[in-house]
Scaffold this motif. Structure first.
Motif, PDB file in Angstrom:
ATOM      1  N   ARG A 129      63.054 -44.579 172.386  1.00  0.00           N
ATOM      2  CA  ARG A 129      63.722 -44.803 171.110  1.00  0.00           C
ATOM      3  C   ARG A 129      63.575 -43.560 170.260  1.00  0.00           C
ATOM      4  O   ARG A 129      62.470 -43.014 170.137  1.00  0.00           O
ATOM      5  CB  ARG A 129      63.051 -45.990 170.422  1.00  0.00           C
ATOM      6  CG  ARG A 129      63.898 -46.656 169.377  1.00  0.00           C
ATOM      7  CD  ARG A 129      64.978 -47.468 170.002  1.00  0.00           C
ATOM      8  NE  ARG A 129      65.645 -48.321 169.008  1.00  0.00           N
ATOM      9  CZ  ARG A 129      66.913 -48.702 169.120  1.00  0.00           C
ATOM     10  NH1 ARG A 129      67.631 -48.303 170.146  1.00  0.00           N
ATOM     11  NH2 ARG A 129      67.447 -49.493 168.225  1.00  0.00           N
ATOM     12  N   ILE A 130      64.673 -43.140 169.668  1.00  0.00           N
ATOM     13  CA  ILE A 130      64.554 -42.008 168.748  1.00  0.00           C
ATOM     14  C   ILE A 130      65.118 -42.376 167.385  1.00  0.00           C
ATOM     15  O   ILE A 130      66.021 -43.206 167.270  1.00  0.00           O
ATOM     16  CB  ILE A 130      65.264 -40.732 169.257  1.00  0.00           C
ATOM     17  CG1 ILE A 130      66.695 -41.066 169.676  1.00  0.00           C
ATOM     18  CG2 ILE A 130      64.490 -40.071 170.362  1.00  0.00           C
ATOM     19  CD1 ILE A 130      67.601 -39.876 169.569  1.00  0.00           C
ATOM     20  N   TYR A 131      64.561 -41.748 166.394  1.00  0.00           N
ATOM     21  CA  TYR A 131      64.942 -42.022 165.013  1.00  0.00           C
ATOM     22  C   TYR A 131      65.305 -40.699 164.362  1.00  0.00           C
ATOM     23  O   TYR A 131      64.425 -39.970 163.902  1.00  0.00           O
ATOM     24  CB  TYR A 131      63.791 -42.697 164.270  1.00  0.00           C
ATOM     25  CG  TYR A 131      63.383 -43.995 164.916  1.00  0.00           C
ATOM     26  CD1 TYR A 131      64.137 -45.135 164.691  1.00  0.00           C
ATOM     27  CD2 TYR A 131      62.286 -44.080 165.756  1.00  0.00           C
ATOM     28  CE1 TYR A 131      63.793 -46.340 165.292  1.00  0.00           C
ATOM     29  CE2 TYR A 131      61.938 -45.270 166.358  1.00  0.00           C
ATOM     30  CZ  TYR A 131      62.697 -46.407 166.120  1.00  0.00           C
ATOM     31  OH  TYR A 131      62.357 -47.581 166.713  1.00  0.00           O
ATOM     32  N   PRO A 132      66.613 -40.385 164.298  1.00  0.00           N
ATOM     33  CA  PRO A 132      67.014 -39.064 163.780  1.00  0.00           C
ATOM     34  C   PRO A 132      66.529 -38.835 162.350  1.00  0.00           C
ATOM     35  O   PRO A 132      66.286 -37.699 161.971  1.00  0.00           O
ATOM     36  CB  PRO A 132      68.536 -39.102 163.844  1.00  0.00           C
ATOM     37  CG  PRO A 132      68.869 -40.168 164.829  1.00  0.00           C
ATOM     38  CD  PRO A 132      67.766 -41.172 164.751  1.00  0.00           C
ATOM     39  N   TYR A 133      66.401 -39.898 161.585  1.00  0.00           N
ATOM     40  CA  TYR A 133      65.973 -39.698 160.196  1.00  0.00           C
ATOM     41  C   TYR A 133      64.469 -39.883 160.023  1.00  0.00           C
ATOM     42  O   TYR A 133      63.952 -39.759 158.922  1.00  0.00           O
ATOM     43  CB  TYR A 133      66.775 -40.600 159.253  1.00  0.00           C
ATOM     44  CG  TYR A 133      68.177 -40.079 159.081  1.00  0.00           C
ATOM     45  CD1 TYR A 133      68.497 -39.224 158.025  1.00  0.00           C
ATOM     46  CD2 TYR A 133      69.155 -40.371 160.017  1.00  0.00           C
ATOM     47  CE1 TYR A 133      69.767 -38.694 157.907  1.00  0.00           C
ATOM     48  CE2 TYR A 133      70.434 -39.850 159.904  1.00  0.00           C
ATOM     49  CZ  TYR A 133      70.735 -39.011 158.847  1.00  0.00           C
ATOM     50  OH  TYR A 133      71.981 -38.478 158.725  1.00  0.00           O
ATOM     51  N   GLY A 134      63.802 -40.200 161.128  1.00  0.00           N
ATOM     52  CA  GLY A 134      62.341 -40.204 161.156  1.00  0.00           C
ATOM     53  C   GLY A 134      61.711 -40.897 159.985  1.00  0.00           C
ATOM     54  O   GLY A 134      62.061 -42.024 159.642  1.00  0.00           O
ATOM     55  N   GLU A 135      60.797 -40.198 159.342  1.00  0.00           N
ATOM     56  CA  GLU A 135      60.019 -40.845 158.295  1.00  0.00           C
ATOM     57  C   GLU A 135      60.832 -41.094 157.026  1.00  0.00           C
ATOM     58  O   GLU A 135      60.401 -41.839 156.168  1.00  0.00           O
ATOM     59  CB  GLU A 135      58.773 -40.008 157.985  1.00  0.00           C
ATOM     60  CG  GLU A 135      59.056 -38.593 157.562  1.00  0.00           C
ATOM     61  CD  GLU A 135      57.757 -37.866 157.261  1.00  0.00           C
ATOM     62  OE1 GLU A 135      56.838 -37.961 158.079  1.00  0.00           O
ATOM     63  OE2 GLU A 135      57.674 -37.240 156.192  1.00  0.00           O
ATOM     64  N   ARG A 136      62.026 -40.504 156.936  1.00  0.00           N
ATOM     65  CA  ARG A 136      62.825 -40.725 155.736  1.00  0.00           C
ATOM     66  C   ARG A 136      63.418 -42.129 155.693  1.00  0.00           C
ATOM     67  O   ARG A 136      63.822 -42.616 154.639  1.00  0.00           O
ATOM     68  CB  ARG A 136      63.944 -39.676 155.663  1.00  0.00           C
ATOM     69  CG  ARG A 136      63.421 -38.320 155.260  1.00  0.00           C
ATOM     70  CD  ARG A 136      64.370 -37.221 155.666  1.00  0.00           C
ATOM     71  NE  ARG A 136      64.414 -37.091 157.123  1.00  0.00           N
ATOM     72  CZ  ARG A 136      65.131 -36.169 157.757  1.00  0.00           C
ATOM     73  NH1 ARG A 136      65.870 -35.324 157.095  1.00  0.00           N
ATOM     74  NH2 ARG A 136      65.098 -36.119 159.069  1.00  0.00           N
TER      75      ARG A 136
END
Lengths: 380, 621
Positions: B158-165
């Motif tokens: 799983r990836i989260y392009p906006y990460g911690e934002r």
């Protein structure tokens, strides 16, 4: 005396070779061929590791058999108690220093060869009993005291084999001994006397069996209770046989064996592979071949003109029959699994040599079927 | 001779008998074989097929989470893994040593690999290392001859392009635990992850999809021989959020290093356009397991990075609460919009004096003036007249101190005290409690999201509920249209007066939040400041005149709040900003609110189908 010598003179090497029952040898070769084919399939369609070695062993066994068949039967008769003593010695040796396999001491290493003394013992026992009854007249056989030494001669190796422990072979050994005594003319009622307490003895024995032996009997009774445990072998074997159907899946097309569902497919369960790949027709054909070999041995016994030869031939035929019966009944789930190979078909070195040794003696009986024999007043 | 003949005769008879017996036995076995192979053959053939073919489920690709314009917020990426099949390695230790020279393995990893090798059958691959980089991959492939037994395999992660934002909103996935697997055996599939927080958790079932199946030919020991048939699973549904990723990113950037939270909402339909919480955390960390060090760093941080402050941070609303008090007083007929209250700088009640924030007082004020000046005495009086229970009822109606119909797990409902609540706690309700409640202090606790909802309801007059799900599997969900939401049923005049008061706070001379005035003259914003004390300020401190909350230690400073909506003439966006320990709403939160609202109005996400600055976003991801 004169006549005997004359016969002896005409009995040179060429004569002996000509008297060998080559048709019978051909039957044995055919059976070994069946074994080669099945082992080729068991290896997933390869000569190695089973089929090639099987062929080599059979060739050695065949040579051994032919050599033995040329040995004078009277010499064999004279040496029969020596062989018996040797067999007992080996059985004691295997108990002392044998290799433990699957919880039992069954074989010893002899010059790089694994030897199962119990297999040799069966032949030695047949020889010893035959030589004992060879000299016995019909009246003497009726004397109970006369029967004591042969019974002891049977019980001694049976006891030693039980101690290994190898229940199946012990029972077979006892039955072969019984068969020789039966052929020798021991009275019917005496067999009944021995057979009557067997159920009770079995009950008693069951209590004192090793756990693995008891488990075998239990799973035989209810194989589906434990399909992945001890009942696995029987169930998988039946599945393989059943999936073969009437005509089989075809050579090398068996799925159960090739996918390793079938345990010990190259040894104990080789008949299952045949049934799966060649169907009921193929299995029946192999059974027919086996029957011919058994009955051929019995015919050799009938044609022999001395009591020793007759009894030996019968004992060896019964031995082979017992192999066949136990193995096939086992893979069909008709009797508890017993680790008995199908002779000349299953993979395995020492069994092949002992079986061929036995056939050598059988053939010697056939070659020497007409020789004059001391203690036999029947020679014409 | 006769005797011998007898013996021979007996032998012949018995031999023939024996032969007959043998034939009979073999015949019986042949018949039995017929039974097993032909009569029962069909049944055994079926068993044989079951034996041979093993159906295994394959994990479906997890659905994506998208923003309102289709920008991926959570997706799947190829994950290169190095596996070891011990039966193919001549010497496992040597292979791992060689592997270590290319991709260093820690002691810990080696121990884990050894443990798994021990436990599993020798032909089942054991994971040596996942998330391999491309150079590592290449190095392993090149050195393949030295690495017998190692194979490289592709999975997904799983990836989260906006990460911690966006971590607090989107959430994260983690491997299922034993309890999860017990409830749903599908979860035991290798590589399957389960949503553990945020939208990943809320929409977990939809995102998961349907598993596929693969039919494998296996042998008795379970080794796969070949694949017979494969049915790919159905990928999980994509979940479209109301969030505008670009706006979200801008808001997070504007919040900077503060421990703060901001919520931007479409005030007509409750769509949450941005829900920012600082600081955030990296959601991908949970995929493979959180290290002890990382965990203690998070828990030690007093800015609480793991907590979604927008939905579960509780703050006293301070002066932002005053509109609710005013509406409660008007609806409760305790005041009219034109009633005037005199502010001398304090309100005496018995022997207790309640101060206005402005020492000299505001003089005579009506509702509009009360809001514009944020006069404490006006609202002390309003609260005193209408009573706490009506204030509480109005607050709840406006979305404060009550659970919202939010599609995000973990929200807290906050608290608006009532008489019954206090008595339930075993205390009497004091009139003083009512007074301080009038300015949003005391027991009152609300979340930033509630403040945004409250503002949106004030601005739209509709009972909008905040929500984050816009579409599921490409199907637009109800709640997009303003008509989907019922009216608040508040007197129109009163609402208009409150809005006007909020406008004057920002735009009129003497308003409390001049710093929030938008720079662009074509837009005007209405708002209200708030400061929430976290520690009681004693009378001596206040009266000493030298009290300055900015000089307090960080954790004792008041929280700075600001609520706003814009444009004033046709309200579209509602906003709430809370800066923890930001000291004063007017000074700290108002300028931030101005920047956020400017950004929102420029992007105007509610009126667009394409994100503003799409190219910019592309370049970043």
């Amino acid at each position: 005396m004169e006549r005997r010598l004359w016969r002896e003179a005409s009995f040179d090497l060429t004569g002996k070779i000509l008297r060998i029952n080559w048709l019978y040898v051909l039957l044995l070769c055919a059976l070994a061929g069946v074994g080669y084919t099945a082992l080729y399939s068991a290896a997933g369609g390869a000569v190695e590791p089973y089929a090639g070695r099987h062929a080599l062993r059979f060739c050695i066994g065949l040579a051994l058999m032919l050599c033995v068949s040329l040995i004078d039967i009277r010499l064999i008769a004279r040496l029969s108690w020596v062989a018996y003593a040797g067999g007992i010695g080996l059985l004691v040796a295997v108990l002392r220093m044998g290799h433990v396999g699957k919880g039992a001491q069954r074989w010893i290493e002899l010059g790089g060869l694994q030897l199962q003394p119990s297999e040799l013992m069966k032949i030695a026992l047949v020889l010893a009993l035959a030589s004992w009854f060879h000299k016995a007249s019909w009246e003497r056989i009726g004397n109970p005291l006369f029967l004591v030494p042969p019974i002891v001669a049977i019980l001694l190796p049976v006891g030693l084999i039980l101690k290994e422990p190898n229940l199946g072979t012990a029972v077979i050994t006892a039955m072969i001994g019984g068969a020789v005594m039966f052929g020798a003319g021991v009275r019917w009622w005496k067999f009944l006397l021995v057979a009557a307490p067997v159920p009770f003895a079995a009950q008693f024995a069951y209590q004192h069996l090793h756990d693995y032996q008891r488990a075998r009997i239990d799973t035989f009774m209810h194989p589906e209770n434990d399909p992945l445990g001890a009942g696995y072998n029987i169930l998988q074997s039946k599945i393989a046989l059943g999936s073969g159907g009437m005509w089989g899946k075809g050579f090398l097309q068996g799925t159960q064996g090739h996918l390793d569902f079938l345990p010990e497919k190259q040894t104990d369960f080789i008949f299952t592979m045949i049934g799966e790949e060649f169907g009921l027709v193929g299995a029946w054909a192999v059974m027919g071949l086996l029957a011919l070999i058994v009955l051929g041995g019995m015919l050799i016994a009938l044609r022999c003109r001395n009591q020793f030869g007759r009894l030996v031939a019968m004992g060896i035929s019964v031995n082979f029959f017992m192999y066949v019966f136990v193995n096939i009944a086992m893979v069909m789930g008709a009797i508890p699994v017993g680790g008995v190979p199908l002779p000349l078909v299953s993979h395995g070195g020492s069994a092949m040599l002992t079986v061929m040794l036995g056939f050598g003696v059988l053939m010697s009986v056939h070659v020497h079927r007409d020789v004059e024999f001391e203690g036999t007043g029947e020679d014409r | 001779m006769r005797r011998e003949t007898k013996r021979t005769g007996v032998f012949t008879r018995r031999a023939l008998l024996l032969m007959g017996g043998q034939v009979a036995v073999l015949g019986t076995m042949a018949a039995r074989l017929y039974q097993v192979q032909v009569v029962e053959g069909g049944r055994y053939a079926t068993l044989a097929n079951e034996n041979r073919i093993s159906a295994r489920m394959i994990a479906p690709p997890r659905g994506r989470i998208l923003d309102r314009f289709g920008t991926p917020l959570a997706g799947s990426r190829i994950n290169w893994r190095a596996l070891l099949i011990s039966e193919q390695a001549t010497d496992v230790k040597a292979t791992l040593d060689a592997f270590s020279r290319i991709v260093p393995l820690t002691e810990y990893e080696r121990a884990r690999i050894d443990r798994e090798l021990h436990r599993r059958r020798h032909f089942i691959p054991v994971m040596v290392r996942e998330f391999l980089s491309w150079p590592d991959m290449a190095a392993i492939e090149v050195n393949a001859p030295d690495l017998p037994g190692i194979l490289v395999d592709v999975g997904t992660t799983r990836i989260y392009p906006y990460g911690e934002r966006l971590a607090h909103v989107v959430g994260y996935v983690a491997p299922p635990n034993e309890a999860d697997v017990a409830n749903d055996p599908l979860l035991s599939l290798p590589g399957l992850r389960i949503g553990r927080s945020g939208m990943e958790k809320y929409h977990d079932l939809a995102l998961r999809g349907r598993p596929g199946a693969v039919q494998l030919e296996v042998n008795a020991v379970g080794r796969v021989i070949r694949e017979l048939d494969r049915q790919e699973g159905v990928q999980g549904d994509d979940v479209g959020l109301t969030i505008d990723a670009g706006l979200q990113e801008a808001v997070v950037t504007l919040l900077g290093d503060e421990s703060a939270s901001a919520v931007v909402m479409d005030c007509r339909n409750g769509e949450v356009l941005a829900m920012a919480t600082n600081p955030g955390f990296d959601p991908t960390v949970f995929n493979s397991g959180v290290s002890q060090a990382q965990w203690s760093e998070w828990t030690r941080d007093r800015r609480t990075p793991l907590i979604n402050k927008a939905t579960s941070g509780l703050y006293a609303p301070g002066s932002t609460f005053k509109m609710a008090v005013a509406l409660a007083a008007i609806e409760g007929k305790a005041m009219t919009i034109n009633d005037r209250v005199e502010c001398p700088g304090y309100l005496d009640l018995g022997d207790t004096r309640f101060h206005c924030w402005r020492k000299g007082g505001h003089g005579m004020l009506d509702l509009r003036g009360g809001i514009k000046n944020s006069c404490d005495v006006y609202f002390y009086e309003a609260a005193r007249r209408v009573g706490i229970d009506k204030v509480a009822a109005m607050s709840n109606r406006l979305g404060l101190g009550t659970e919202l119909e939010l599609d995000l797990p973990g929200q807290r409902s906050g608290l608006i005290p009532t008489r019954d609540w206090r008595i339930g706690q075993g205390h009497p309700w004091n009139i003083g409690d009512t007074i301080v409640s009038g300015i949003g202090q005391g027991y009152i606790q609300v979340t930033p999201l509630q403040l945004a909802t409250y503002t949106a309801r004030l601005a739209s007059g509709r009972q909008v509920q905040p929500h984050l799900t816009r579409s599921l599997g490409g199907v637009l969900q109800p709640g997009v249209l303003p008509e989907d939401w019922p009216s608040l049923d508040l007197p129109d005049k009163a609402l208009r007066m409150v809005r006007e008061g909020m406008w004057s706070v920002v735009n009129e001379q003497g308003g409390t939040a001049p710093l929030a005035k938008l720079a662009d003259p074509k837009w005007q914003m209405a708002g209200k400041t708030g400061s929430a004390q976290v520690r009681r300020v004693s009378r001596e401190m206040r009266e000493s005149g030298t009290f300055d909350s900015a000089k307090l230690p960080w954790e004792y400073r008041p929280h700075a709040l600001f609520v706003a909506f814009a444009p004033v003439d046709a309200p579209r966006y509602a906003l709430a900003v809370v800066i923890e320990h930001g000291n004063a709403g007017a000074a700290a939160a108002a300028p931030l609110a101005k920047d956020i609202m400017t950004e929102t109005l420029q992007r105007d996400p509610a009126n667009r189908t394409e994100p503003l600055g799409a190219k910019l976003a592309d370049a970043k991801s």
